[in-house]
Scaffold this motif. Structure first.
Motif, PDB file in Angstrom:
ATOM      1  N   ASP A   1       0.839  -1.208   0.000  1.00  0.00           N
ATOM      2  CA  ASP A   1       0.000   0.000   0.000  1.00  0.00           C
ATOM      3  C   ASP A   1       0.872   1.255   0.000  1.00  0.00           C
ATOM      4  O   ASP A   1       0.575   2.231  -0.705  1.00  0.00           O
ATOM      5  CB  ASP A   1      -0.921   0.010   1.228  1.00  0.00           C
ATOM      6  N   GLN A   2       1.956   1.215   0.786  1.00  0.00           N
ATOM      7  CA  GLN A   2       2.838   2.375   0.864  1.00  0.00           C
ATOM      8  C   GLN A   2       3.476   2.676  -0.484  1.00  0.00           C
ATOM      9  O   GLN A   2       3.499   3.832  -0.922  1.00  0.00           O
ATOM     10  CB  GLN A   2       3.925   2.135   1.911  1.00  0.00           C
ATOM     11  N   TRP A   3       3.972   1.640  -1.168  1.00  0.00           N
ATOM     12  CA  TRP A   3       4.681   1.879  -2.423  1.00  0.00           C
ATOM     13  C   TRP A   3       3.719   2.188  -3.567  1.00  0.00           C
ATOM     14  O   TRP A   3       4.089   2.900  -4.510  1.00  0.00           O
ATOM     15  CB  TRP A   3       5.592   0.702  -2.754  1.00  0.00           C
ATOM     16  N   ARG A   4       2.504   1.706  -3.497  1.00  0.00           N
ATOM     17  CA  ARG A   4       1.508   2.142  -4.485  1.00  0.00           C
ATOM     18  C   ARG A   4       1.221   3.623  -4.319  1.00  0.00           C
ATOM     19  O   ARG A   4       1.078   4.359  -5.310  1.00  0.00           O
ATOM     20  CB  ARG A   4       0.233   1.317  -4.327  1.00  0.00           C
ATOM     21  N   ALA A   5       1.162   4.060  -3.058  1.00  0.00           N
ATOM     22  CA  ALA A   5       0.924   5.487  -2.797  1.00  0.00           C
ATOM     23  C   ALA A   5       2.099   6.325  -3.293  1.00  0.00           C
ATOM     24  O   ALA A   5       1.909   7.414  -3.858  1.00  0.00           O
ATOM     25  CB  ALA A   5       0.705   5.705  -1.301  1.00  0.00           C
ATOM     26  N   VAL A   6       3.325   5.838  -3.089  1.00  0.00           N
ATOM     27  CA  VAL A   6       4.503   6.559  -3.576  1.00  0.00           C
ATOM     28  C   VAL A   6       4.457   6.682  -5.098  1.00  0.00           C
ATOM     29  O   VAL A   6       4.730   7.749  -5.672  1.00  0.00           O
ATOM     30  CB  VAL A   6       5.806   5.850  -3.138  1.00  0.00           C
ATOM     31  N   ALA A   7       4.084   5.593  -5.782  1.00  0.00           N
ATOM     32  CA  ALA A   7       4.037   5.601  -7.244  1.00  0.00           C
ATOM     33  C   ALA A   7       2.956   6.551  -7.764  1.00  0.00           C
ATOM     34  O   ALA A   7       3.119   7.166  -8.835  1.00  0.00           O
ATOM     35  CB  ALA A   7       3.799   4.190  -7.764  1.00  0.00           C
ATOM     36  N   GLU A   8       1.865   6.670  -7.028  1.00  0.00           N
ATOM     37  CA  GLU A   8       0.742   7.499  -7.483  1.00  0.00           C
ATOM     38  C   GLU A   8       0.897   8.955  -7.067  1.00  0.00           C
ATOM     39  O   GLU A   8       0.143   9.818  -7.526  1.00  0.00           O
ATOM     40  CB  GLU A   8      -0.564   6.940  -6.927  1.00  0.00           C
ATOM     41  N   ASN A   9       1.857   9.249  -6.186  1.00  0.00           N
ATOM     42  CA  ASN A   9       2.058  10.604  -5.702  1.00  0.00           C
ATOM     43  C   ASN A   9       2.605  11.476  -6.835  1.00  0.00           C
ATOM     44  O   ASN A   9       3.649  11.175  -7.407  1.00  0.00           O
ATOM     45  CB  ASN A   9       3.041  10.590  -4.532  1.00  0.00           C
ATOM     46  N   PRO A  10       1.915  12.582  -7.173  1.00  0.00           N
ATOM     47  CA  PRO A  10       2.393  13.428  -8.273  1.00  0.00           C
ATOM     48  C   PRO A  10       3.739  14.083  -7.993  1.00  0.00           C
ATOM     49  O   PRO A  10       4.415  14.550  -8.918  1.00  0.00           O
ATOM     50  CB  PRO A  10       1.285  14.487  -8.406  1.00  0.00           C
ATOM     51  N   LEU A  11       4.164  14.110  -6.724  1.00  0.00           N
ATOM     52  CA  LEU A  11       5.454  14.712  -6.385  1.00  0.00           C
ATOM     53  C   LEU A  11       6.618  13.737  -6.568  1.00  0.00           C
ATOM     54  O   LEU A  11       7.776  14.145  -6.492  1.00  0.00           O
ATOM     55  CB  LEU A  11       5.428  15.219  -4.934  1.00  0.00           C
TER      56      LEU A  11
END
Length: 495
Positions: free
Chosen positions: A454-464
């Motif tokens: 979940d954490q790395w999916r969020a990192v990948a989806e983060n526009p920053l």
């Protein structure tokens, strides 16, 4: 997870054999790659002259079968493979291989070369019924940077050839200190093997670690501090997966302890502390000064040769502190020698990903063959090779690990460190990837893997998140999915 990759590599070799069927030399090379896929992982032991390579190899095997003197045999590349019965085969530079007698002197294996010299021999192969050799083939190599340029060249050309993959899938590199020559060799090994295969597949050993503190009881503590400093060194970090301090002579002696050794050590332990310490001030003093009664000159010389002053001092202290039986004493000496962390690191970093390393070596070999011996009609073979290199997740992990260790990543340091762990930088097992203990249960592993996913999916989806880091994120996410799938299978089996 590696079964399809190994199968793909095997299929690729079969395709290549068909494409090169009219080239006997190429067929022989390809058949060699096919055998490598079926054999245990090949791990070479390398280092400068007198770094303690053969001694460490004996310690790993728990038997004195590698010669540790300066005779002709130490100038020859020697393979140690598993075999049900002991056998030694000499492969000459020219001519047919021949068997050598299996001879032991004072418990040690002795190679009887006859009229042959090291220059006449291409390699020696020792088959031995050691359990350790069932999972890996160890290769003892002559010293790098030897006074003999021929000897040094033999090791370098064997471990880091220019146009073909190394004969070794991975390497244990011994160094007494970190010198520029050590870094140069590791760089050449990485360039020849990992530069094309995209992985870092070397471990460094701070050998003869007991000498760091001049043989004091706390010498290995000092050596551990130095190893940690080396481990953080930017130049070395990108070339090796870890640095371990090992007192090789003590490790070998502990793993091969004999009853006469124990009896002699017990006599020393029975001395009062002051005269014992005075006796052990130097090797020369230990050999020529009398005491204790019953300890012969021959016994002293044997102890010094097998354990060194550090090992003798440590053994005497341990005996006085309750290790009064040979087996517990041997185990404790082996533990304190630093051998166990090395064996554990070998298991985590090499043996756990053995299939991927072997398959990668094969792909590098096929690619090199196609480059140096091009043939018409190999377009389909080249396409299959590229697909396997790009799509096999194990190879993507290895390439990313090399990138993280060398050029780095735009991600914050804490995320980069977590990524390195999740793709196997701390070991290929699920608990090592997740930073958990080996006793972690399936549910705990699955929960941790799910959080990481979940954490790395969020990192990948983060526009920053930097666009250049997206490929890294995809590899890490795929690794997390693989861990989660493996944990799901473990839960299902335990239900």
């Amino acid at each position: 997870m590696t079964a399809s990759t190994i199968a793909g590599a095997a299929d690729l070799v079969r395709e290549a054999l068909n494409a090169y069927r009219e080239d006997p030399a190429a067929v022989a090379v390809l058949q060699g790659y096919a055998r490598r896929l079926e054999e245990p992982l090949r791990i070479a032991v390398a280092g400068m002259v007198k770094a303690g390579k053969s001694t460490l190899l004996n310690a790993i095997l728990g038997e004195e079968i590698a010669p540790t003197d300066t005779a002709e045999c130490t100038r020859i590349v020697t393979w140690y493979r598993y075999g049900r019965t002991p056998r030694i085969t000499l492969y000459p530079a020219t001519g047919e291989p021949r068997s050598l007698p299996v001879k032991r002197v004072d418990g040690r294996l002795v190679f009887v070369l006859g009229d042959a010299t090291a220059d006449d021999v291409d390699r020696l192969e020792v088959e031995w019924p050691s359990p350790a050799l069932q999972d890996m083939t160890l290769i003892d190599t002559p010293g790098i940077a030897s006074l003999s340029t021929d000897v040094a060249a033999r090791s370098t050309s064997f471990l880091a050839p220019e146009d073909t993959p190394s004969e070794a899938d991975a390497i244990i590199y011994l160094m007494r200190h970190m010198h520029a020559s050590d870094l140069r060799f590791l760089e050449s090994f990485k360039d020849a093997e990992a530069g094309r295969s995209g992985t870092v597949n070397a471990l460094a050993v701070l050998s003869r670690a007991d000498e760091v503190g001049a043989g004091r009881i706390d010498s290995l503590l000092s050596a551990a501090d130095i190893a940690e400093r080396y481990r953080r060194d930017h130049n070395l970090q990108k070339l090796v997966l870890g640095v371990v301090p090992v007192a090789g002579l003590l490790a070998q002696g502990a793993r091969t302890m004999r009853q006469p050794d124990f009896e002699a050590l017990r006599l020393l332990a029975g001395m009062e502390r002051a005269p014992r310490e005075k006796l052990l001030l130097s090797a020369d003093r230990f050999l020529r000064v009398a005491g204790p009664e019953g300890l012969t000159t021959a016994a002293r010389a044997s102890l010094l040769e097998r354990y060194g002053l550090f090992g003798i001092r440590l053994a005497a202290v341990l005996i006085r502190n309750g290790f009064t039986d040979p087996t517990p004493l041997a185990h404790e000496l082996a533990r304190r020698s630093g051998l166990h962390p090395l064996l554990e690191l070998l298991g985590r970093q090499f043996q756990a990903r053995a299939e991927a390393l072997k398959a990668r070596t094969t792909l590098v070999g096929v690619e090199a063959l196609m480059r140096t011996s091009p043939r018409e009609g190999t377009g389909q073979l080249a396409a299959a090779l590229e697909r396997l290199q790009v799509n096999a997740h194990e190879f993507r992990e290895l390439r990313l690990l090399a990138t993280l260790r060398t050029t780095g990543t735009p991600l914050p340091p804490e995320l980069a460190a977590q990524a390195e762990g999740l793709i196997g930088g701390r070991g290929a097992a699920s608990h090592a990837r997740l930073g958990l203990g080996s006793d972690a249960g399936p549910d705990q592993l699955a929960s941790a893997a799910r959080r990481c996913l979940d954490q790395w999916r969020a990192v990948a989806e983060n526009p920053l998140t930097d666009r250049s880091a997206l490929d890294l994120c995809r590899v890490v996410i795929r690794s997390c999915e693989g861990i989660l799938a493996e944990c799901g299978g473990m839960v299902a089996q335990s239900a």
